[in-house]
Design a protein around this motif. Structure first.
Motif, PDB file in Angstrom:
ATOM      1  N   LYS A   1     -10.582   8.344  -1.678  1.00 31.75           N
ATOM      2  CA  LYS A   1      -9.370   8.288  -0.857  1.00 31.75           C
ATOM      3  C   LYS A   1      -9.458   7.130   0.111  1.00 31.75           C
ATOM      4  N   CYS A   2      -8.318   6.832   0.732  1.00 38.34           N
ATOM      5  CA  CYS A   2      -8.248   5.736   1.694  1.00 38.34           C
ATOM      6  C   CYS A   2      -9.213   6.000   2.852  1.00 38.34           C
ATOM      7  N   THR A   3      -9.918   4.961   3.286  1.00 38.40           N
ATOM      8  CA  THR A   3     -10.877   5.116   4.380  1.00 38.40           C
ATOM      9  C   THR A   3     -10.207   5.346   5.724  1.00 38.40           C
ATOM     10  N   SER A   4      -8.870   5.082   5.801  1.00 41.96           N
ATOM     11  CA  SER A   4      -8.174   5.220   7.085  1.00 41.96           C
ATOM     12  C   SER A   4      -7.195   6.390   7.117  1.00 41.96           C
ATOM     13  N   CYS A   5      -6.946   7.026   5.957  1.00 39.69           N
ATOM     14  CA  CYS A   5      -6.070   8.199   5.913  1.00 39.69           C
ATOM     15  C   CYS A   5      -6.466   9.048   4.713  1.00 39.69           C
ATOM     16  N   ASP A   6      -5.700  10.082   4.417  1.00 37.72           N
ATOM     17  CA  ASP A   6      -6.075  11.023   3.355  1.00 37.72           C
ATOM     18  C   ASP A   6      -5.400  10.736   2.019  1.00 37.72           C
ATOM     19  N   LEU A   7      -4.695   9.617   1.897  1.00 38.50           N
ATOM     20  CA  LEU A   7      -4.017   9.323   0.634  1.00 38.50           C
ATOM     21  C   LEU A   7      -5.035   9.089  -0.483  1.00 38.50           C
TER      22      LEU A   7
ATOM     23  N   VAL B   1       6.365   6.275  -4.207  1.00 44.18           N
ATOM     24  CA  VAL B   1       4.907   6.213  -4.127  1.00 44.18           C
ATOM     25  C   VAL B   1       4.525   5.975  -2.666  1.00 44.18           C
ATOM     26  N   PRO B   2       3.755   6.897  -2.055  1.00 40.66           N
ATOM     27  CA  PRO B   2       3.454   6.764  -0.628  1.00 40.66           C
ATOM     28  C   PRO B   2       2.429   5.683  -0.346  1.00 40.66           C
ATOM     29  N   GLY B   3       2.428   5.212   0.882  1.00 37.65           N
ATOM     30  CA  GLY B   3       1.458   4.214   1.308  1.00 37.65           C
ATOM     31  C   GLY B   3       1.603   3.908   2.780  1.00 37.65           C
ATOM     32  N   ASN B   4       0.477   3.682   3.441  1.00 39.13           N
ATOM     33  CA  ASN B   4       0.475   3.376   4.875  1.00 39.13           C
ATOM     34  C   ASN B   4       0.001   1.958   5.168  1.00 39.13           C
ATOM     35  N   SER B   5      -0.136   1.132   4.122  1.00 38.96           N
ATOM     36  CA  SER B   5      -0.478  -0.289   4.262  1.00 38.96           C
ATOM     37  C   SER B   5      -1.852  -0.522   4.863  1.00 38.96           C
ATOM     38  N   HIS B   6      -2.783   0.432   4.684  1.00 38.48           N
ATOM     39  CA  HIS B   6      -4.104   0.248   5.279  1.00 38.48           C
ATOM     40  C   HIS B   6      -4.910  -0.851   4.582  1.00 38.48           C
ATOM     41  N   ALA B   7      -4.656  -1.108   3.301  1.00 40.27           N
ATOM     42  CA  ALA B   7      -5.338  -2.215   2.623  1.00 40.27           C
ATOM     43  C   ALA B   7      -4.916  -3.546   3.223  1.00 40.27           C
ATOM     44  N   MET B   8      -3.629  -3.668   3.522  1.00 39.15           N
ATOM     45  CA  MET B   8      -3.131  -4.903   4.136  1.00 39.15           C
ATOM     46  C   MET B   8      -3.665  -5.048   5.566  1.00 39.15           C
ATOM     47  N   LEU B   9      -3.724  -3.935   6.287  1.00 39.40           N
ATOM     48  CA  LEU B   9      -4.243  -3.981   7.660  1.00 39.40           C
ATOM     49  C   LEU B   9      -5.720  -4.375   7.683  1.00 39.40           C
ATOM     50  N   HIS B  10      -6.456  -3.956   6.651  1.00 42.30           N
ATOM     51  CA  HIS B  10      -7.860  -4.361   6.543  1.00 42.30           C
ATOM     52  C   HIS B  10      -7.973  -5.877   6.449  1.00 42.30           C
ATOM     53  N   GLN B  11      -7.080  -6.490   5.657  1.00 37.84           N
ATOM     54  CA  GLN B  11      -7.115  -7.953   5.531  1.00 37.84           C
ATOM     55  C   GLN B  11      -6.733  -8.641   6.838  1.00 37.84           C
ATOM     56  N   LYS B  12      -5.820  -8.040   7.582  1.00 38.63           N
ATOM     57  CA  LYS B  12      -5.454  -8.634   8.873  1.00 38.63           C
ATOM     58  C   LYS B  12      -6.624  -8.593   9.853  1.00 38.63           C
ATOM     59  N   GLU B  13      -7.420  -7.537   9.739  1.00 38.22           N
ATOM     60  CA  GLU B  13      -8.601  -7.431  10.605  1.00 38.22           C
ATOM     61  C   GLU B  13      -9.704  -8.373  10.151  1.00 38.22           C
ATOM     62  N   TYR B  14      -9.799  -8.560   8.833  1.00 34.96           N
ATOM     63  CA  TYR B  14     -10.794  -9.476   8.255  1.00 34.96           C
ATOM     64  C   TYR B  14     -10.052 -10.504   7.390  1.00 34.96           C
ATOM     65  N   PRO B  15      -9.522 -11.571   7.992  1.00 32.65           N
ATOM     66  CA  PRO B  15      -8.641 -12.517   7.273  1.00 32.65           C
ATOM     67  C   PRO B  15      -9.246 -13.107   6.008  1.00 32.65           C
ATOM     68  N   GLU B  16     -10.593 -13.224   5.967  1.00 31.29           N
ATOM     69  CA  GLU B  16     -11.199 -13.820   4.775  1.00 31.29           C
ATOM     70  C   GLU B  16     -11.236 -12.835   3.609  1.00 31.29           C
ATOM     71  N   HIS B  17     -10.959 -11.554   3.867  1.00 34.44           N
ATOM     72  CA  HIS B  17     -10.924 -10.541   2.805  1.00 34.44           C
ATOM     73  C   HIS B  17      -9.503 -10.486   2.232  1.00 34.44           C
ATOM     74  N   ALA B  18      -9.170 -11.489   1.430  1.00 33.85           N
ATOM     75  CA  ALA B  18      -7.769 -11.677   1.037  1.00 33.85           C
ATOM     76  C   ALA B  18      -7.353 -10.896  -0.207  1.00 33.85           C
ATOM     77  N   VAL B  19      -8.291 -10.621  -1.132  1.00 30.75           N
ATOM     78  CA  VAL B  19      -7.909 -10.128  -2.459  1.00 30.75           C
ATOM     79  C   VAL B  19      -8.341  -8.673  -2.655  1.00 30.75           C
ATOM     80  N   ALA B  20      -7.410  -7.879  -3.170  1.00 32.72           N
ATOM     81  CA  ALA B  20      -7.691  -6.467  -3.458  1.00 32.72           C
ATOM     82  C   ALA B  20      -7.172  -6.121  -4.845  1.00 32.72           C
ATOM     83  N   VAL B  21      -7.703  -5.029  -5.420  1.00 33.12           N
ATOM     84  CA  VAL B  21      -7.328  -4.584  -6.758  1.00 33.12           C
ATOM     85  C   VAL B  21      -6.874  -3.130  -6.686  1.00 33.12           C
TER      86      VAL B  21
END
Length: 792
Positions: free
Chosen positions: A175-181, A204-224
């Motif tokens: 599950k998401c590290t920042s919520c229960d999805l 399809v639900p989503g809280n954009s935590h993957a995108m927020l992770h990239q904003k916190e770590y700008p060099e972490h640009a790519v996700a799957v």
């Protein structure tokens, strides 16, 4: 079998797998197998005709002596307790996809005898049965084109090509590290962090935590996206580029986090599937605040299009185009497609004028603007015209419009207008129906020292205007709220003088101002508000609300020419610039140069970048520099390329347009030739360059002279016919776009039509055609993308 039924066996052609077989609609109308008479598929040339309002089957038979046809009808099956069917996601196009909904009936029709026999029929000659079976089994030409073009080309980016991995300890993939999805989960390829995605179409639900992770770590640009993983599908997204990307060595990178892609079973829809579903189903507001569904309208000029999966950009543009008087006069005849387009036109699917006549008949006759009684929907909308043949033909050879991806409706508009002009598609008119869109822009440069003025004229048929983008706030869901602007405010920004460094022919290097005005105005004025801006160096669509106003007064933007006390600057080969310093021939944006200097770029690099990007600002130039750091000439002193080529030494082309083509990778000599041959139209020049990759770029003097002569004649015609008292316009229609990018989301058209004797706004949302209400009109303010005004 009737003894009088005669068959010429030598005229029967059995189609092979490579044969084009047309069986979706008539070659000259939008009659389909669902109509009572069905379609007649010629057993000689395998094209489809109909015996509906106009008997095109008879015309084809008499003109070409093709007498035998396979008649094809589809009849809706009656099913018990059937619920309203969901729209199919057309990722895989199969001929049998409609078999659960329709029965197919076939017969052999002899047009000369006007007789039919049911098929299959054992009394028919073997060759006839073989041909009929092959036609029935064949995938239709339209379906073949759809299958071939339904591919999304995803490329790698700088971020996805150079991923450095540092796995975080204690990875969990549940599950998401920042919520229960536990769905819509995206794993960061750099560290393995698992975050939920954004809310997606279809609930399809989503809280954009993957995108927020990239904003916190700008060099972490790519996700799957984990749920979409399989051995042949992988959704990879670069948050820095805000786009889907290809990741080299993805399988190896995923193994770092214990993921073996060969053993993954896909459990969620991919981004492509969601995008296609969204393109087909994403509706604008179709009801009132009380939840009531708006009633559809029917009649002449109120015909919708069936969405082919991504064709809403094309359909919305065509709705506006065929609302223009000259296009109605050019391509609509109450008696159907003209005989001269049927006689001697054995391949109507390859003739653009025939396709325009077919569209005109389909959209304006009213024959197809009727409720579709074959559906089980409570509200009966139209079946909708399927513009498959037109889309295939107009997009042929184009790198974007030939695909099944969503495209920019404004870019398609300009491309179609140019195509009609190039091929001289005039319909019933003596001149191009596009002439009502033409006007002259006047660029006025004024030296701040000697007050000398230079004026340049350019003929165009549309305008892009900047928006006044002022962010007010960001709401709790992360949506940006902008201050409302107006079309006149955009026109004011476009018309405002801008200062730049100028080499005056009279007094040398000085500061000058440049502004644009209208020398003439058209009968129909086409405007594109620039909703795509750079935010953090990423192209982003902004929902700046443009106040909905139906009237536009362009009086204040009329050109003044040379005013009393002003002197027109001389023209010569060097343009008055000192010596042979070619650097002075380019008028660089001083502010952009200074911004690039402040970023640490050298003067040579800054000038190379500004030239290559058409002097289009520091951010655009900076992006270009990041991609061209290894260019061999990047640090050499900048020199303006000469306009070369046999017979073209005296040809003048717009340096910004030339730079724009150079930034796309086209050779300078070829770019000059393309611009000259296409009267300075960049879109047309790009098409010419793609169509002539092996051209030597040599521009003959005759070609250059002819292009200049044509432009001069057009300028004189526009100036002589311009009425300076008619400078007010009324809004005719708007193409609107809902979505975060013009290459995704959904397009609709709002057009002012006469309904029940009154002028009313009508919403064309694919095959759904309804009277617009205040809630619909309100959406125009934040989604309006292409405006067409009619001169009062």
């Amino acid at each position: 079998m009737d003894e009088e039924f005669s068959i010429k066996l030598d005229s029967i052609v059995i189609p092979t797998s490579s044969t084009k077989v047309f069986k979706d609609d008539c070659m000259f109308s939008f009659d389909t197998p669902l109509d009572p008479v069905g379609l007649d598929i010629c057993m000689t040339c395998h094209q489809a005709f109909s015996r509906g309002e106009f008997n095109y089957t008879q015309m084809h038979s008499e003109f070409y002596d093709h007498d035998l046809f396979l008649n094809y009808r589809k009849i809706r099956k009656v099913q018990k307790n059937e619920e309203q069917p969901h729209k199919m996601i057309k990722l895989e196009v199969k001929e049998s996809s409609e078999s659960d909904l329709f029965d197919s009936n076939y017969s052999i029709y002899d047009q000369k005898l006007n007789k039919s026999v049911d098929y299959p029929n054992k009394e028919l000659p073997t060759k006839v049965s073989q041909a009929a079976d092959a036609i029935i089994a064949a995938t239709s030409s339209a379906k073949k084109e759809e299958i071939m073009s339904w591919e999304q080309e995803i490329k790698s980016c700088n971020h996805s090509s150079a991923i450095e991995q540092k796995p975080i300890p204690g990875l969990q993939l549940k599950k998401c590290t920042s919520c229960d999805l536990a769905e819509n989960l995206w794993i960061c390829l750099h560290c393995g962090n698992l975050g939920c995605g954004r809310n997606q179409f279809g609930g399809v639900p989503g809280n954009s935590h993957a995108m927020l992770h990239q904003k916190e770590y700008p060099e972490h640009a790519v996700a799957v996206k984990l749920g979409s993983l399989s051995s042949d599908i992988a959704d990879c997204y670069c948050y820095a580029c805000d786009d889907e990307v290809k990741v080299p060595n993805l399988a190896s990178l995923l193994k770092t986090f214990g993921i073996d892609i060969t053993n993954f079973v896909r459990t969620e829809k991919s981004l492509t599937e969601l995008q296609i579903e969204q393109n087909i189903q994403w509706d604008f507001k179709m009801g009132g605040d009380g939840g009531e569904e708006l009633k559809p309208v029917f009649g002449k000029g109120l015909t919708g299009f069936k969405n082919l999966g991504n064709s809403c950009y094309l359909a919305s543009a065509l709705q506006l185009l065929f609302s223009i008087d000259s296009f109605q006069k050019a391509f609509f005849i109450p008696s159907g497609v003209p005989l001269d387009k049927i006689l001697g036109n054995l391949r109507p699917y390859e003739d653009l004028e025939t396709q325009m006549y077919k569209l005109g008949d389909g959209l304006l006759s009213g024959r197809y603007s009727v409720p579709d009684m074959t559906t089980l929907e409570t509200t009966k909308y139209q079946r909708g015209l399927k513009p498959s043949g037109f889309k295939t033909l107009i997009g042929e050879g184009h790198p974007e419009f030939s695909t099944m991806l969503q495209q920019d409706s404004f870019e398609f508009w300009t491309y179609l207008i140019d195509k009609l002009e190039k091929k001289k598609v005039y319909g019933q008119l003596e001149n191009s129906p596009t002439n009502v869109l033409k006007f002259i822009l006047e660029s006025r440069i004024k030296c701040s020292n000697c007050q000398g003025v230079r004026i340049k004229k350019e003929v165009t048929d549309n305008m892009s205007v900047p928006l006044n983008v002022k962010l007010v706030e960001t709401d709790a869901e992360g949506n940006k709220i902008y201050k409302q602007t107006s079309m006149n405010e955009s026109m004011d920004i476009w018309n405002s003088p801008e200062a730049f460094e100028y080499s005056c022919p009279k007094c040398g290097k000085q500061t000058a101002t440049r502004e644009e005005n209208f020398k003439t105005l058209p009968e129909y004025f086409v405007v594109n508000p620039q909703r795509i801006i750079l935010e953090n160096w990423v192209p982003t669509k902004v929902t700046v609300p443009i106040k909905f106003e139906e009237l536009l007064d362009l009086h204040k933007y009329q050109s003044t020419g040379i005013l009393p006390g002003e002197e027109e600057l001389p023209e010569d080969e060097t343009d008055g610039r000192e010596g042979n310093n070619q650097d002075s021939e380019v008028e660089f944006d001083i502010q952009a140069l200074n911004n690039l200097f402040e970023m640490g770029f050298t003067e040579n690099r800054a000038k190379h970048a500004l030239y290559a990007t058409g002097n289009n600002g520091a951010e655009t130039a900076m992006n270009w520099l990041f991609e061209h750091m290894e260019d061999a000439q990047i640090d050499e002193p900048f020199k303006t390329p000469e306009n070369g080529g046999s017979g073209a030494s005296s040809v003048s082309v717009d340096t910004e347009k030339l730079a724009s083509l150079a930034s796309m990778g086209f050779a300078e000599k070829n770019s000059i030739k393309a611009l000259v041959l296409n009267n300075g139209n960049v879109e047309a020049a790009v098409e010419w360059l793609f169509s002539n990759p092996d051209d030597d770029g040599i521009l003959e003097a005759a070609d250059a002279g002819l292009a200049a002569k044509d432009t001069d004649v057009l300028v004189k015609e526009l100036e002589s016919s311009f009425d300076k008292t008619k400078l007010k316009y009324e809004l005719l229609g708007v193409v609107c776009h809902k979505g975060t990018s013009v290459h995704s989301g959904h397009y609709v058209a709002f057009v002012k039509k006469i309904v029940d004797g009154e002028a009313k706004w009508v919403l064309f949302n694919d095959e759904k055609v309804i009277l617009a209400i205040a809630d619909n009109i309100k959406e125009i303010e934040t989604t309006g993308y292409l405006y067409v005004y009619k001169r009062i």
